[in-house]
Write a protein that holds these residues in place. Structure first.
Motif, PDB file in Angstrom:
ATOM      1  N   MET A 185      80.568  88.293  87.726  1.00  0.00           N
ATOM      2  CA  MET A 185      81.286  87.021  87.690  1.00  0.00           C
ATOM      3  C   MET A 185      82.788  87.249  87.525  1.00  0.00           C
ATOM      4  O   MET A 185      83.604  86.600  88.202  1.00  0.00           O
ATOM      5  N   ASP A 186      83.167  88.175  86.656  1.00  0.00           N
ATOM      6  CA  ASP A 186      84.587  88.470  86.449  1.00  0.00           C
ATOM      7  C   ASP A 186      85.217  89.057  87.715  1.00  0.00           C
ATOM      8  O   ASP A 186      86.375  88.747  88.049  1.00  0.00           O
ATOM      9  N   LYS A 187      84.472  89.911  88.391  1.00  0.00           N
ATOM     10  CA  LYS A 187      84.972  90.493  89.638  1.00  0.00           C
ATOM     11  C   LYS A 187      85.186  89.415  90.693  1.00  0.00           C
ATOM     12  O   LYS A 187      86.179  89.429  91.430  1.00  0.00           O
ATOM     13  N   MET A 188      84.261  88.476  90.755  1.00  0.00           N
ATOM     14  CA  MET A 188      84.348  87.391  91.727  1.00  0.00           C
ATOM     15  C   MET A 188      85.569  86.511  91.457  1.00  0.00           C
ATOM     16  O   MET A 188      86.229  86.029  92.377  1.00  0.00           O
ATOM     17  N   LYS A 189      85.891  86.314  90.169  1.00  0.00           N
ATOM     18  CA  LYS A 189      87.035  85.477  89.807  1.00  0.00           C
ATOM     19  C   LYS A 189      88.359  86.095  90.243  1.00  0.00           C
ATOM     20  O   LYS A 189      89.354  85.383  90.421  1.00  0.00           O
ATOM     21  N   LYS A 190      88.363  87.411  90.407  1.00  0.00           N
ATOM     22  CA  LYS A 190      89.593  88.096  90.792  1.00  0.00           C
ATOM     23  C   LYS A 190      89.820  88.067  92.300  1.00  0.00           C
ATOM     24  O   LYS A 190      90.887  88.437  92.779  1.00  0.00           O
ATOM     25  N   LEU A 191      88.792  87.652  93.042  1.00  0.00           N
ATOM     26  CA  LEU A 191      88.935  87.570  94.488  1.00  0.00           C
ATOM     27  C   LEU A 191      89.738  86.329  94.854  1.00  0.00           C
ATOM     28  O   LEU A 191      89.738  85.335  94.149  1.00  0.00           O
ATOM     29  N   ASN A 192      90.406  86.415  95.959  1.00  0.00           N
ATOM     30  CA  ASN A 192      91.238  85.295  96.418  1.00  0.00           C
ATOM     31  C   ASN A 192      90.369  84.297  97.186  1.00  0.00           C
ATOM     32  O   ASN A 192      90.460  84.158  98.413  1.00  0.00           O
ATOM     33  N   LEU A 193      89.512  83.596  96.424  1.00  0.00           N
ATOM     34  CA  LEU A 193      88.557  82.669  97.034  1.00  0.00           C
ATOM     35  C   LEU A 193      89.031  81.226  96.885  1.00  0.00           C
ATOM     36  O   LEU A 193      89.702  80.882  95.908  1.00  0.00           O
ATOM     37  N   SER A 194      88.669  80.425  97.851  1.00  0.00           N
ATOM     38  CA  SER A 194      88.934  78.990  97.725  1.00  0.00           C
ATOM     39  C   SER A 194      87.950  78.413  96.722  1.00  0.00           C
ATOM     40  O   SER A 194      86.957  79.067  96.353  1.00  0.00           O
ATOM     41  N   LYS A 195      88.217  77.203  96.280  1.00  0.00           N
ATOM     42  CA  LYS A 195      87.335  76.555  95.314  1.00  0.00           C
ATOM     43  C   LYS A 195      85.932  76.441  95.873  1.00  0.00           C
ATOM     44  O   LYS A 195      84.942  76.697  95.156  1.00  0.00           O
ATOM     45  N   PHE A 248      84.250  79.929  95.967  1.00  0.00           N
ATOM     46  CA  PHE A 248      83.880  80.362  94.618  1.00  0.00           C
ATOM     47  C   PHE A 248      82.628  79.640  94.138  1.00  0.00           C
ATOM     48  O   PHE A 248      81.704  80.256  93.597  1.00  0.00           O
ATOM     49  N   GLU A 249      82.596  78.328  94.313  1.00  0.00           N
ATOM     50  CA  GLU A 249      81.450  77.540  93.857  1.00  0.00           C
ATOM     51  C   GLU A 249      80.175  77.946  94.590  1.00  0.00           C
ATOM     52  O   GLU A 249      79.092  77.980  93.990  1.00  0.00           O
ATOM     53  N   LYS A 250      80.306  78.273  95.879  1.00  0.00           N
ATOM     54  CA  LYS A 250      79.139  78.710  96.648  1.00  0.00           C
ATOM     55  C   LYS A 250      78.601  80.034  96.112  1.00  0.00           C
ATOM     56  O   LYS A 250      77.382  80.200  95.930  1.00  0.00           O
ATOM     57  N   MET A 251      79.494  80.986  95.852  1.00  0.00           N
ATOM     58  CA  MET A 251      79.074  82.282  95.327  1.00  0.00           C
ATOM     59  C   MET A 251      78.519  82.154  93.915  1.00  0.00           C
ATOM     60  O   MET A 251      77.556  82.838  93.543  1.00  0.00           O
ATOM     61  N   GLU A 252      79.120  81.261  93.109  1.00  0.00           N
ATOM     62  CA  GLU A 252      78.633  81.035  91.752  1.00  0.00           C
ATOM     63  C   GLU A 252      77.214  80.478  91.779  1.00  0.00           C
ATOM     64  O   GLU A 252      76.346  80.916  91.016  1.00  0.00           O
ATOM     65  N   ARG A 253      76.973  79.502  92.647  1.00  0.00           N
ATOM     66  CA  ARG A 253      75.627  78.927  92.763  1.00  0.00           C
ATOM     67  C   ARG A 253      74.616  79.986  93.199  1.00  0.00           C
ATOM     68  O   ARG A 253      73.479  80.013  92.711  1.00  0.00           O
TER      69      ARG A 253
END
Length: 332
Positions: free
Chosen positions: A285-295, A298-303
Motif C-alpha cells: 500500500m505504501d509503495k502504491m501511494k508513492k506512484l504517480n497515480l490519478s485518484k 489509486f482507488e481501483k488498485m486499492e479496491r
C-alpha cells in the motif's frame, strides 16, 4: 481524609460520618453525593459501574456513527467502499445490548464485591493521586493486551472459531458499534483480561481505588471502539505512538482474517510473527501511494488489493472451520 468501613456495609451516611468535606475537590464531592443519594454503597457502586460502561460505550460510538454518515470522511476510511448501513448498525446494537445486560451486567455487578474482598476501595475519598494511578493503568493495559493476544489466537482455533468467534467476524469492515458485537462466551473470555488485571493487582498490592478502574475501563472502551472504527486519520494515536495498534492495525485482521491478534499494542504480534502478512500488505500500500497515480487509478488498485486480501481471508477462514475437536480436517 480517608473514611473507613466495617466488614459489613453500613449506610452511606454512616460511612462518611467522619469525612471532612472541605478537603474534597468537586469530583470527590459528587462521588460522595452519589453514595449518599443511593444510600446503599453496594447498589451505588454496582449501578455506577454499569452506567459508566453504557454511557462511555455508546457515547464513544455516536461520533463514529456520525462520521460514517458524512462522505467527506471517506478519504480516511480504511475500506472506503464498505460503509455500515442503518440496518446493520441496528442489528449490531441489539446484539451488543443483549450481551451488555445478560453477560456484562452480572459480571460488572459482581466485580466490585470480589475486588473489595481483595482490598479495593470503592466509596472512599479522597481519590488516589494521579502519580499512583498512572502505573496501575499502565499495568492493566499491558496485562490485557497480552491476555487478549493469546486468548484471541485460541478463538481462531477451528471449533472455538466456528461456534464462538465467528460472530465477531461477521463484519469484514468493522465499525465502532461492533467492538463488543460478539458471542456471550467470547464476551466472557476476552473480558477476563480487562478485569483480571485489577483483581490481580488488588490481590498483591491492596491499594487500588475503583475510580482508577473506571479510568482504565473508559480508556479501554475508547481503545476498543476506535480500533473497530475503520478510520485512520493523520492524527490517530498510532501515528504519534508507533507501538500503538489502532484501527489501521485491527482493521486488517477483520479484512484478511489473519494476523494482528493483539488489542492496544503491536509488540506481541511483532514478537511472535503474527503480523507478517499485515506488514506485507502495508508495504504494498505504501509503495502504491508513492506512484504517480490519478485518484481513479489509486482507488481501483486499492479496491483490488482489499479484494485480494479478503479472498485470502475467506480461504483461511474456511480452512480454520474445517478442523474438528480432534484436529483433523473433515473429509468430503
Amino acid at each position: 481524609m480517608n473514611s473507613t468501613a466495617s466488614s459489613v456495609h453500613p449506610s452511606a451516611a454512616m460511612l462518611y460520618a467522619n469525612t471532612d468535606f472541605s478537603q474534597l475537590n468537586w469530583l470527590e464531592t459528587q462521588w460522595v453525593n452519589w453514595y449518599l443519594w443511593i444510600g446503599n454503597p453496594v447498589i451505588a457502586t454496582g449501578l455506577m459501574s454499569f452506567l459508566l460502561h453504557e454511557i462511555v460505550y455508546f457515547g464513544r460510538c455516536i461520533p463514529w456513527i456520525i462520521i460514517d454518515s458524512i462522505p467527506y470522511f471517506r478519504k480516511w476510511k480504511l475500506q472506503p467502499n464498505k460503509i455500515p448501513t442503518a440496518q446493520e448498525q441496528w442489528e449490531c446494537t441489539k446484539q451488543v445490548l443483549f450481551s451488555h445486560f445478560m453477560v456484562e451486567l452480572p459480571v460488572i455487578w459482581l466485580f466490585h464485591p470480589l475486588a473489595e474482598a481483595f482490598g479495593m476501595m470503592t466509596w472512599q475519598v479522597p481519590f488516589p493521586d494521579w502519580r499512583q494511578q498512572l502505573p496501575q493503568i499502565a499495568f492493566f493495559f499491558v496485562f490485557e493486551d497480552m491476555f487478549h493476544f493469546f486468548a484471541h489466537q485460541a478463538l481462531h482455533w477451528g471449533p472455538l472459531y466456528k461456534h464462538i468467534h465467528k460472530i465477531h467476524h461477521k463484519y469484514s469492515a468493522p465499525f465502532g458499534l461492533a467492538a463488543e458485537y460478539a458471542h456471550p462466551a467470547e464476551v466472557m473470555i476476552l473480558g477476563t483480561g480487562t478485569i483480571a488485571g485489577p483483581l490481580l493487582y488488588c490481590w498483591f498490592r491492596r491499594d487500588l481505588h475503583i475510580f482508577t478502574v473506571y479510568v482504565w475501563i473508559t480508556l479501554r472502551l475508547f481503545q476498543a471502539i476506535d480500533a473497530h472504527s475503520g478510520y485512520d486519520f493523520p492524527w490517530s494515536l498510532q501515528h504519534l505512538v508507533p507501538f500503538w495498534s489502532g484501527a489501521e492495525h485491527h482493521d486488517f485482521h477483520h479484512m484478511a482474517f489473519v494476523n494482528n491478534f493483539s488489542t492496544s499494542f503491536r509488540w506481541c504480534d511483532r514478537l511472535f510473527g503474527t503480523d507478517k502478512k499485515y506488514r506485507e500488505y502495508r508495504a504494498r500500500m505504501d509503495k502504491m501511494k508513492k506512484l504517480n497515480l490519478s485518484k481513479e487509478e489509486f482507488e481501483k488498485m486499492e479496491r483490488q488489493m482489499i479484494a485480494e486480501a479478503e479472498q485470502e481471508g475467506l480461504r483461511a477462514e474456511a480452512e480454520v472451520e474445517s478442523y474438528t475437536f480432534t484436529g483433523k480436517q473433515k473429509t468430503a
